[in-house]
Design an enzyme around this catalytic site. Structure first.
Site, PDB file in Angstrom:
ATOM      1  N   LYS A 181       0.568  14.084   7.965  1.00 53.74           N
ATOM      2  CA  LYS A 181      -0.245  13.129   7.200  1.00 53.74           C
ATOM      3  C   LYS A 181      -1.225  13.884   6.303  1.00 53.74           C
ATOM      4  O   LYS A 181      -1.791  14.903   6.711  1.00 53.74           O
ATOM      5  CB  LYS A 181      -1.006  12.227   8.177  1.00 53.74           C
ATOM      6  N   SER A 241      -2.341   3.326   8.577  1.00 52.49           N
ATOM      7  CA  SER A 241      -2.344   4.127   7.376  1.00 52.49           C
ATOM      8  C   SER A 241      -1.381   5.311   7.366  1.00 52.49           C
ATOM      9  O   SER A 241      -1.109   5.858   6.309  1.00 52.49           O
ATOM     10  CB  SER A 241      -3.764   4.626   7.130  1.00 52.49           C
ATOM     11  N   SER A 255      -3.652   3.365  13.168  1.00 45.24           N
ATOM     12  CA  SER A 255      -2.877   3.956  12.073  1.00 45.24           C
ATOM     13  C   SER A 255      -1.659   4.774  12.460  1.00 45.24           C
ATOM     14  O   SER A 255      -0.836   5.092  11.607  1.00 45.24           O
ATOM     15  CB  SER A 255      -3.784   4.789  11.179  1.00 45.24           C
TER      16      SER A 255
END
Ligand code: GLN
Length: 494
Positions: free
Chosen positions: A85, A160, A184
Site C-alpha cells: 500500500k 482504503s 481498510s
C-alpha cells in the site's frame, strides 16, 4: 491459466517458496508470468500507483541469489512479489499516499515491515492505490484514479487498501500489505474475495507508515488463503524499538501456531453479534449466516447483543478526524509536502497554496472537522465524549471476551457499491464501517474471510477476538476456508 514448472498464477505463496528454495531459477519464470498478467489486466483494474519494472526486479533477484547463497534456503518469502500500500515507506520507491501532497516523495528509508520482508527474500513489486491518506472506503478519494473491482469493473474494490486487494484477486501479486484504521484491510478484502487481517494494536510496527489516526492505525497482511496470511503476519509482527506503541511481543511463527491448533481442533465459544447482522443487506446476511452455521455445527455458539450502533461510527469518526487534523499539520511545504515557490511571498500565502493544492476534498473535510471537534468549547462535547465512549466499548468487549473466544458478524453490511454511488451519500459510506471500526476502537485483532457470492460479488464474514489471539482467528479462518473451498481465487478480468 498458464502453468510453468508446476506453478500457476494462483499457486499459494507457501508452495511457491518451497519451489523457489529448491530451484531459485523458477523465480524468474514466475515473475514473467506475473508481469505478463499485469500487462493484460492492469489497464482495466488500475491497482498500482507505481510498478517496479521487471528488469529492476530481475537484477535484484540475481544479486540476491549470488550474495545470500547460504541463507536462501531459510528465507520465508524467497522470490515472492509483494504489493505494498502506498502509505508504507519504501526506500527509493515513490510513496504518495495517493495524494498530490506527496506526489514526488521518495522516502530515504524503509518502514520496519519492509525491512523484515526484504530480510526474508520478499520482492517489492509495486505500490498500490488507496484512498488519499487512507481516508475512505472505496479507493475513489485517490488523487490519481479510482481502482476497479476485478469481479465487476463497474464497482469499487473497497478501501482504503483497495489497490492491494484488487492486485491480489486480479493475479497481479500473490501477497500484499495494507493498513487498517477503521476497516481498510478488511473492507477491500471482503469486497474482493480475499483474506485480510487487522492485527492487535501494537503487534506490527507502525514505523514508516504515514499516519492517519495513530491510536488506531495498524499495518496488516492481505492474501488469497489463510496460511499465506499467517506466513506474512509471522514476518511483519513483533516488537520494534522504533515505534513507541509497539508491544513487547516476541516474534511468533503463526503458521506453526495455526497448524498446531488445527491438529488439535479445540472446540471454541463463538458469539454471534445480533445487531451487526441486522444492519446488513438481505443478500449479505443470508450468505454470512450460512458461514455461521458452518462454524456452529462444530463450535459452541451463542447470540450476543451489542447495545450500540450509530455511537460506534460517530466515536470512530470523531477520534479519527481529530487525530488526522493533528497528524496532517506537518504537510506545510517546508518540512513535508508539496514544494511551491517562496519568492516574495509571506508564509500564509505559501502555506495556503500548499494545502489547497496538495489535499483533496475528503482530506480537507476531515482536517476541518477534526480541528472543530478539538476546538475550545467543542472539545468536551465531541472529542472527550468520544474517548469516554471508546472506554465503555472496550469494557463491553472485555466482558464479552470473558465468555466467548471470538465474535462473528458480516465484514461489510453491503455489497461492493458502483463507482460514484457513495459520493452521492457520504453518510451511507461512513455507516458501512459500523462492523469494522469496533476492532480499531478497542485495539483487538479482526479478520475478514470470504464465504460466498451473490451475483458474482464476494461476501465475507469478520471474526474478532481478544488482543494477541490472532492464532484463534487464523484457526477459524482455515476451518471456514476448507468448508467453503473459497481460496486462491483469481477473478476473470474481461
Ligand atoms: N473507511 C474508514 C475511514 O474512512 C476506514 C479507513 C481506514 O481504515 N484507513 O476512515
Amino acid at each position: 491459466m498458464s502453468i510453468v514448472g508446476g506453478i500457476s498464477l494462483n499457486t499459494p505463496v507457501y508452495r511457491l517458496v518451497e519451489e523457489f528454495r529448491t530451484d531459485p531459477s523458477k523465480i524468474f519464470n514466475y515473475l514473467d508470468m506475473i508481469y505478463k498478467n499485469i500487462d493484460r489486466v492492469e489497464s482495466k483494474v488500475k491497482a498500482f500507483i507505481t510498478i517496479v519494472p521487471q528488469e529492476t526486479l530481475y537484477s535484484y533477484v540475481e544479486a540476491l541469489l549470488k550474495e545470500q547463497k547460504e541463507r536462501i534456503s531459510s528465507m520465508r518469502l524467497l522470490g515472492v512479489p509483494i504489493a505494498v500500500k502506498d502509505n508504507i515507506s519504501t526506500k527509493g520507491i515513490r510513496t504518495t499516499c495517493a495524494s498530490r501532497m506527496l506526489e514526488s516523495y521518495i522516502p530515504p528509508y524503509n518502514a520496519t515491515v519492509i525491512e523484515r520482508i526484504i530480510r526474508e527474500g520478499g520482492l517489492i513489486i509495486g505500490k498500490t492505490n488507496m484512498d488519499e491518506f487512507a481516508m475512505g472506503s472505496t479507493t475513489e478519494t485517490s488523487a490519481f484514479f479510482p481502482t476497479r473491482n476485478p469481479w465487476d469493473l463497474s464497482r469499487v474494490p473497497g478501501g482504503s487498501s483497495g489497490g492491494s486487494a484488487a492486485a491480489l484477486v486480479a493475479g497481479e501479486a500473490p501477497l500484499a500489505l495494507g493498513s487498517d484504521t477503521g476497516g481498510s484491510i478488511r473492507n477491500p478484502a471482503a469486497f474482493c474475495g480475499i483474506y485480510g487481517l487487522k492485527p492487535t494494536y501494537g503487534l506490527v510496527s507502525r514505523y514508516g507508515l504515514i499516519a492517519y489516526a495513530s491510536s488506531m492505525d495498524q499495518i496488516g497482511p492481505m492474501a488469497r488463503n489463510t496460511i499465506d496470511l499467517a506466513l506474512m503476519l509471522s514476518v511483519i509482527a513483533g516488537h520494534d524499538p522504533h515505534d513507541s506503541t509497539s508491544l513487547p511481543a516476541p516474534p511468533k511463527d503463526y503458521v506453526m501456531a495455526l497448524k498446531e491448533l488445527d491438529s488439535k481442533e479445540p472446540k471454541l465459544k463463538i458469539g454471534i453479534i445480533k445487531e451487526l447482522f441486522e444492519v446488513a443487506e438481505e443478500e449479505v446476511r443470508k450468505v454470512a449466516l450460512k458461514a455461521v452455521d458452518m462454524l456452529c455445527s462444530y463450535h459452541e455458539c451463542t447470540t450476543i447483543s451489542l447495545p450500540y450502533r450509530t455511537e460506534v461510527v460517530a466515536a470512530y469518526y470523531i477520534i479519527a478526524m481529530a487525530e488526522a487534523s493533528s497528524n496532517l499539520a506537518r504537510f506545510d511545504g517546508v518540512r513535508y509536502g508539496l514544494k511551491v515557490s517562496f519568492e516574495n511571498r509571506g508564509w500564509r500565502d505559501v502555506y495556503t497554496e500548499v494545502r489547497t493544492k496538495g489535499f483533496g476534498y475528503e482530506v480537507k473535510k476531515r482536517i476541518a472537522l477534526g480541528t472543530y471537534v478539538l476546538s475550545v468549547g467543542y472539545r468536551d462535547m465531541y472529542y472527550i465524549r468520544a474517548l469516554k465512549f471508546r472506554r465503555i466499548l472496550k469494557e463491553t468487549f472485555d466482558s464479552i471476551f470473558k465468555n466467548v473466544d471470538a465474535v462473528i458478524s458480516p465484514t461489510m453490511p453491503i455489497l461492493p457499491p458502483r463507482l460514484g454511488e457513495f459520493a452521492k451519500d457520504p453518510i451511507k459510506m461512513y455507516m458501512a464501517d459500523i462492523n469494522t471500526v469496533i476492532a480499531n476502537l478497542i485495539g483487538a485483532p479482526a479478520i475478514s474471510i470470504p464465504v460466498g457470492f451473490y451475483n458474482n460479488l464476494p461476501i465475507a464474514v469478520q471474526l474478532m477476538s481478544k488482543p494477541l489471539t490472532e492464532d484463534i482467528l487464523l484457526y477459524l479462518s482455515l476451518q471456514l476456508e476448507r468448508r467453503t473451498g473459497l481460496k486462491d481465487l483469481i477473478a476473470e478480468v474481461p
